[in-house]
Design a protein around this motif. Structure first.
Motif: not given
Length: 106
Positions: A52-56, A63-64, A86-88, A90-94
């Motif tokens: 919901a947060a990322t739209g993925l 995976t995220a 990742s912008r959506s 709390d923690n940045h995805l690497f």
């Protein structure tokens, strides 16, 4: 390496070949590969929140979610796509981007 069970499912749907089936089964049996399922309702809830947060889609969100909780990088052909999602969170995805390289050496 951690591989989402839903990523394997998505690959098999898209590729739909015996070679893809063999490759995914081979990947899952490698010594340093762990296939990550969805264990319980709490993980399913986290998956839903990430989607919901990322739209993925759900497979990508799995995976995220795995990358987020395990601090593992995402191996991808398109890092920009994951950075946008990742912008959506709390923690940045690497990410680690795989690029095609052509060797033209002597």
């Amino acid at each position: 390496m951690v591989v989402s069970a839903l990523a394997i499912t998505s690959t098999l749907i898209e590729a739909s070949s015996e070679e893809a089936v063999d490759a995914m089964h081979g990947l899952a049996t490698m010594e340093h590969v762990m296939v990550a399922p969805i264990w319980d309702a709490e993980q399913a809830e986290n998956l839903a929140l990430v989607a919901a947060a990322t739209g993925l889609d759900v497979c990508e969100a799995h995976t995220a979610s795995i990358a987020d909780v395990s601090a593992c990088p995402i191996l991808t052909f398109d890092a920009a796509r994951w950075n946008e999602a990742s912008r959506s969170l709390d923690n940045h995805l690497f990410t680690i981007e795989i690029a095609d390289k052509v060797f033209l050496g002597a």
